[in-house]
Motif scaffolding. Structure first.
Motif, PDB file in Angstrom:
ATOM      1  N   ILE A  86      -4.489 -25.853  26.029  1.00  0.00           N
ATOM      2  CA  ILE A  86      -4.925 -27.240  25.848  1.00  0.00           C
ATOM      3  C   ILE A  86      -3.728 -28.072  25.404  1.00  0.00           C
ATOM      4  CG2 ILE A  86      -6.504 -28.783  24.622  1.00  0.00           C
ATOM      5  CD1 ILE A  86      -8.203 -26.224  24.030  1.00  0.00           C
ATOM      6  N   ALA A  87      -3.485 -29.176  26.103  1.00  0.00           N
ATOM      7  CA  ALA A  87      -2.399 -30.078  25.706  1.00  0.00           C
ATOM      8  C   ALA A  87      -2.785 -30.791  24.415  1.00  0.00           C
ATOM      9  CB  ALA A  87      -2.120 -31.086  26.808  1.00  0.00           C
ATOM     10  N   LEU A  88      -1.832 -30.949  23.531  1.00  0.00           N
ATOM     11  CA  LEU A  88      -2.059 -31.570  22.224  1.00  0.00           C
ATOM     12  C   LEU A  88      -2.828 -32.880  22.346  1.00  0.00           C
ATOM     13  CD1 LEU A  88      -1.184 -31.510  19.125  1.00  0.00           C
ATOM     14  CD2 LEU A  88       0.650 -33.019  19.846  1.00  0.00           C
ATOM     15  N   HIS A  89      -2.450 -33.730  23.260  1.00  0.00           N
ATOM     16  CA  HIS A  89      -3.071 -35.054  23.380  1.00  0.00           C
ATOM     17  C   HIS A  89      -4.464 -35.018  24.001  1.00  0.00           C
ATOM     18  CE1 HIS A  89      -0.812 -34.331  27.088  1.00  0.00           C
ATOM     19  NE2 HIS A  89      -1.771 -35.015  27.683  1.00  0.00           N
ATOM     20  N   ASP A  90      -4.870 -33.878  24.557  1.00  0.00           N
ATOM     21  CA  ASP A  90      -6.207 -33.735  25.134  1.00  0.00           C
ATOM     22  C   ASP A  90      -7.215 -33.145  24.147  1.00  0.00           C
ATOM     23  OD1 ASP A  90      -5.479 -34.741  27.625  1.00  0.00           O
ATOM     24  OD2 ASP A  90      -4.977 -32.758  28.428  1.00  0.00           O
ATOM     25  N   PHE A  91      -6.777 -32.819  22.950  1.00  0.00           N
ATOM     26  CA  PHE A  91      -7.630 -32.178  21.950  1.00  0.00           C
ATOM     27  C   PHE A  91      -8.179 -33.225  20.989  1.00  0.00           C
ATOM     28  CE2 PHE A  91      -8.277 -29.815  17.960  1.00  0.00           C
ATOM     29  CZ  PHE A  91      -9.140 -28.830  18.419  1.00  0.00           C
TER      30      PHE A  91
END
Length: 154
Positions: A86-91
């Motif tokens: 999971i990309a940091l900005h998508d969490f």
């Protein structure tokens, strides 16, 4: 409140920088032993400067002790790894999250990653392997605080 945890850190300068980050952003820093240095190390103190005295530092004797604290406190564990899916900005971060970073020399062991509620990665330009752990902590903590609306205001 969001917290940052370092699993068995082995470079005192990076730990000092992360403790300074915690002091400046109002985030507690959890140190999961064993460390590759003593917390009075001069390199840690030099990197943390006078911010070490302003920081909230919590020590845990080992991984099981940290996990026991986290479970009892009802805190979600969010691991950072170059292997995160999971990309940091998508969490979607929550105020009770604990952001876990691994050792500079080895990252987070697979069993630790598997015990996390989420494993995130910071997207990097193609061909790059990883960020310095203190830089990664700064990016992740700032994003978590931004999302939950808890960044310090001047």
């Amino acid at each position: 409140m969001v917290a940052c945890a370092l699993l068995e850190p082995d470079i005192p300068q990076n730990a000092g920088a992360i403790i300074r980050l915690g002091a400046c952003l109002g985030v507690s820093v959890h140190i999961v032993h064993p460390c590759g240095f003593v917390l009075t190390d001069r390199h840690l103190r030099r990197a943390g400067m006078d911010y070490l005295d302003r920081a909230t530092i919590c020590e845990h004797r080992d991984w099981p002790a940290f996990q026991a604290w986290r479970t009892a406190a009802g805190r979600r564990l969010v691991a950072l790894s170059t292997h995160g899916r999971i990309a940091l900005h998508d969490f979607a971060f929550a105020p009770s999250d604990v952001l876990l970073l691994g050792r500079e020399s080895a990252g987070l062991p697979l069993p630790v990653q598997q015990s996390a509620d989420a494993v995130l990665r910071i997207p990097l330009a193609a061909g790059n392997r990883s960020l310095n752990v203190a830089v990664a902590a700064g990016i992740a903590v700032a994003e978590a605080l931004r999302q939950i609306g808890d960044l310090p205001r001047p």
